[in-house]
Write a protein that holds these residues in place. Sequence first.
Motif, PDB file in Angstrom:
ATOM      1  N   GLY A   1       0.796  -1.215   0.000  1.00  0.00           N
ATOM      2  CA  GLY A   1       0.000   0.000   0.000  1.00  0.00           C
ATOM      3  C   GLY A   1       0.827   1.264   0.000  1.00  0.00           C
TER       4      GLY A   1
ATOM      5  N   GLY B   1      -8.126   5.297  -1.039  1.00  0.00           N
ATOM      6  CA  GLY B   1      -8.061   4.900   0.359  1.00  0.00           C
ATOM      7  C   GLY B   1      -7.162   3.711   0.586  1.00  0.00           C
ATOM      8  N   GLU B   2      -7.280   3.123   1.794  1.00  0.00           N
ATOM      9  CA  GLU B   2      -6.377   2.065   2.207  1.00  0.00           C
ATOM     10  C   GLU B   2      -6.768   0.701   1.670  1.00  0.00           C
TER      11      GLU B   2
ATOM     12  N   ARG C   1       0.118   0.549  -4.664  1.00  0.00           N
ATOM     13  CA  ARG C   1      -0.385   1.922  -4.746  1.00  0.00           C
ATOM     14  C   ARG C   1       0.751   2.860  -5.102  1.00  0.00           C
TER      15      ARG C   1
END
Length: 300
Positions: free
Chosen positions: A55, A79-80, A96
């Motif tokens: 991430g 987002g996560e 990401r």
Amino acid sequence: MIRVVKSHAYNPTPGHSGLEQLERLVEIVTPRGNRLAQAAAWLMAMMATLVWPVGAALAMPATSHVPGGIVAIGLPGEGEAAPRAWFQGQRVLVTRTADGWVALIGVPLDLKPGEHTLRIEHGSTGSTRAFSITPKAYTVQRLTIADPRKVDPAPDDMKRIRREQEVLVKARSTFTERDAIDLQFTLPADGPLTSRFGLRRVLNGQPRSSHNGLDLGIPRGTPIHTAAAGTVVLTGNFFFAGKTVFVDHGQGLVSMYCHLDEIGTKVGDALERGAPIGKSGMTGRVTGPHLHWTIYMNGA
């Protein structure tokens, strides 16, 4: 499918640019002996630290929309919570970047050029992304195998090969969710590159499958070390690969070490980068002692 070679072994073939042949390779310094090694550029470009937190925003690798290459596709979602993606039924690595989530697809060497589809899930929403693959001509390599059964297996050999293939495909297709992945891949042994990734093999005058890894020319009995931290998911003695070890590094990255003389680890062992896993040899289908090393991504 990831290629790792020693810097002194690389020589561009006449008629091809260095960029074409280096493709996803970059130089790094290995911890052992301060020798320069080459590792897949998509791994090293993302390696801001020794451990990659899932991430985290990362630099993206160069992509190559060819058989044996890597394709990067932007995914929906913010987002996560990471989206999930599949290609040909296999989960693919998702990371990401500063621009959002991206899927990195390992393209099989035998994938036909043309249009292909990535399947995506983000929460309860499903979607697809199309991408194209263009042809690539890999160099032909002609080899002579002393044991004719290793080129034209007997019926009993074929039964064994089919049984083993199921086991091998399962091991290389391993996908484990992990919070962190060690991306500092190092050479498993110190030796010259003798066969490059993607070579179109002709054995005893007969076309066979392409070379899906690297061969390091090292003497029998040379210690072999795992290229990165991971867990052993398969060991065995196989018809073509000989004595072999598979290590799962997480997120679909699986390394394979073939033709060993001795296996020094077992299934379930948790290994740190550089841990000994065996000794090189010439078991299976070989022309001499060496290590065949492959790194798979999404099973390819």
